[in-house]
Design an enzyme around this catalytic site. Structure first.
Site, mmCIF file in Angstrom:
data_model
loop_
_atom_site.group_PDB
_atom_site.id
_atom_site.type_symbol
_atom_site.label_atom_id
_atom_site.label_comp_id
_atom_site.label_asym_id
_atom_site.label_seq_id
_atom_site.Cartn_x
_atom_site.Cartn_y
_atom_site.Cartn_z
ATOM 1 N N CYS A 81 0.801 -1.232 0.000
ATOM 2 C CA CYS A 81 0.000 0.000 0.000
ATOM 3 C C CYS A 81 0.829 1.276 0.000
ATOM 4 O O CYS A 81 0.522 2.223 -0.735
ATOM 5 C CB CYS A 81 -0.973 -0.002 1.171
ATOM 6 S SG CYS A 81 -0.195 0.169 2.806
ATOM 7 N N HIS B 88 -1.822 1.201 7.073
ATOM 8 C CA HIS B 88 -2.341 1.209 5.703
ATOM 9 C C HIS B 88 -2.470 2.651 5.240
ATOM 10 O O HIS B 88 -2.799 3.547 6.027
ATOM 11 C CB HIS B 88 -3.695 0.503 5.621
ATOM 12 C CG HIS B 88 -4.194 0.338 4.217
ATOM 13 N ND1 HIS B 88 -3.541 -0.418 3.277
ATOM 14 C CD2 HIS B 88 -5.276 0.862 3.580
ATOM 15 C CE1 HIS B 88 -4.182 -0.372 2.133
ATOM 16 N NE2 HIS B 88 -5.238 0.398 2.286
ATOM 17 N N ASP C 204 -7.977 3.914 -3.282
ATOM 18 C CA ASP C 204 -6.983 3.003 -2.716
ATOM 19 C C ASP C 204 -6.604 1.983 -3.783
ATOM 20 O O ASP C 204 -7.416 1.143 -4.169
ATOM 21 C CB ASP C 204 -7.566 2.301 -1.488
ATOM 22 C CG ASP C 204 -6.558 1.422 -0.761
ATOM 23 O OD1 ASP C 204 -5.404 1.337 -1.215
ATOM 24 O OD2 ASP C 204 -6.933 0.827 0.267
#
Length: 278
Positions: A69, A108, A134
C-alpha cells in the site's frame, strides 16, 4: 522528482484523456489495479521498501515489480497530483481479521482525492466532494473505483460493492470505516480519520510494517486483480477466485515453482532470494 507519466501510462496500459475529471480518475484507478500487482517481496527478503519516487518508478513502473500500500498509493498520488487532482494522504488501521475490540496500528495508506470543480465544500478540507481512492489494498474485496465520501452510500464498481460507515461522528476525530459486501454480509476492511498524514509519518509506518518481528508482511503475500477474477498467493498457497465467486486452492511447492508462478501469472520478475516462506 515526479514520476514520468508517459512511462507510467504505458506500464498500466492506459491511454485515456489526461484532464482531471471523475471519469479519468475511475479509469486510471482500475487500470492501475489491473496493471501493477500487490506484493511484499522486498520485506520477505529483508529490505525496507523505498518510498522515494525515483525508486518507486524504477521498481513498479520500469522493473516488472509490484508493491504494497505505501508504495502503490504514494506512486498513484504523485500521478494524480501531476494531472491536477488535489490529494490528501490518510493512514488507516486494517480491520480484516481483527479480534473484537482490537486496535491495530495505522499500517495502511489511503487517499482522499478531490476532483476539480466537483462540489468542494466550504474551506475545501471536509469530505464534501472528495473520493476515497486506494490502489494498494490488493485483496479480492479492494476498491476498483473511487468511492464518494458519503456515509452509508452503497456503490457498486466493477462487480464489487462498498460503502463508508461513520463511527464516533461527534468526537474530535470521526472514524471512517470502509466496508465491502461479501456474500450476505458487510465486512470491514480499514478504518481511518481525516487528519492528513505527513510523509515522515508514512515513512515510519512503512518501516514498522517491514521490520516488526510480528508484522504479517514477514510472510509472502502476492495478489493480482484480473478482469475475470483474482489471484492470491499466501506463503505456499495459491487461491484463484473467479468472477462468479468460484474458489480453487492449490499448493506451490519449491522455489522454482514459486519463481515460475510469479513470472507467468503475476507478471513479476522476482529478485534473488525470494522463497515461499521467510
Amino acid at each position: 522528482m515526479s514520476v514520468d507519466l508517459d512511462k507510467y501510462f504505458a506500464r498500466i496500459g492506459w491511454d485515456g484523456e489526461r484532464a482531471p475529471t471523475l471519469d479519468t480518475l475511475r479509469s486510471l484507478q482500475y487500470a492501475h489495479v489491473l496493471g501493477i500487482p500487490f506484493e511484499n517481496i522486498d520485506v520477505v527478503v529483508g529490505t525496507v521498501p523505498s518510498l522515494d519516487l525515483t525508486d518507486l518508478e524504477a521498481k513498479l513502473v520500469a522493473g516488472s515489480r509490484g508493491g504494497y500500500c505505501f508504495e502503490q498509493n504514494t506512486l498513484f498520488a504523485d500521478v494524480l497530483e501531476q494531472l491536477g487532482y488535489r490529494v490528501t494522504r490518510w493512514t488507516g488501521r486494517v480491520r480484516v481479521g481483527a479480534r473484537p475490540g482490537e486496535i491495530r496500528p495505522r499500517t495502511h495508506l489511503v487517499l482522499g482525492v478531490r476532483v476539480p470543480g466537483d462540489g468542494e465544500g466550504p474551506g475545501g478540507d471536509g469530505p464534501e466532494g472528495q473520493y476515497l481512492v486506494d490502489v494498494g489494498f490488493g485483496s479480492v474485496d479492494g476498491l476498483l473505483e473511487p468511492l464518494p465520501m458519503l456515509p452509508g452510500l452503497v456503490r457498486e464498481g466493477r462487480g464489487r460493492r462498498h460503502r463508508l460507515v461513520l463511527e464516533q461522528a461527534d468526537g474530535p476525530a470521526p472514524v471512517w470505516v470502509l466496508q465491502a459486501r461479501s456474500g450476505d454480509a458487510w465486512i470491514e476492511l480499514v478504518s481511518f480519520t481525516l487528519d492528513a498524514a505527513p510523509l515522515p509519518d508514512i515513512g515510519v509506518a512503512n518501516w514498522h510494517v517491514a521490520t516488526h518481528p510480528r508484522s504479517p508482511f514477514r510472510r509472502l503475500f502476492v495478489q493480482r486483480t484480473q478482469v475475470d477474477g483474482h489471484l492470491s498467493l499466501d506463503g505456499t498457497t495459491l487461491t484463484r477466485t473467479a468472477r462468479d465467486g468460484t474458489v480453487t486452492v492449490e499448493p506451490v511447492e519449491g522455489v522454482e515453482a514459486l519463481r515460475e508462478l510469479l513470472e507467468s501469472e503475476f507478471g513479476i520478475a522476482p529478485p534473488p532470494g525470494v522463497r515461499p516462506e521467510r
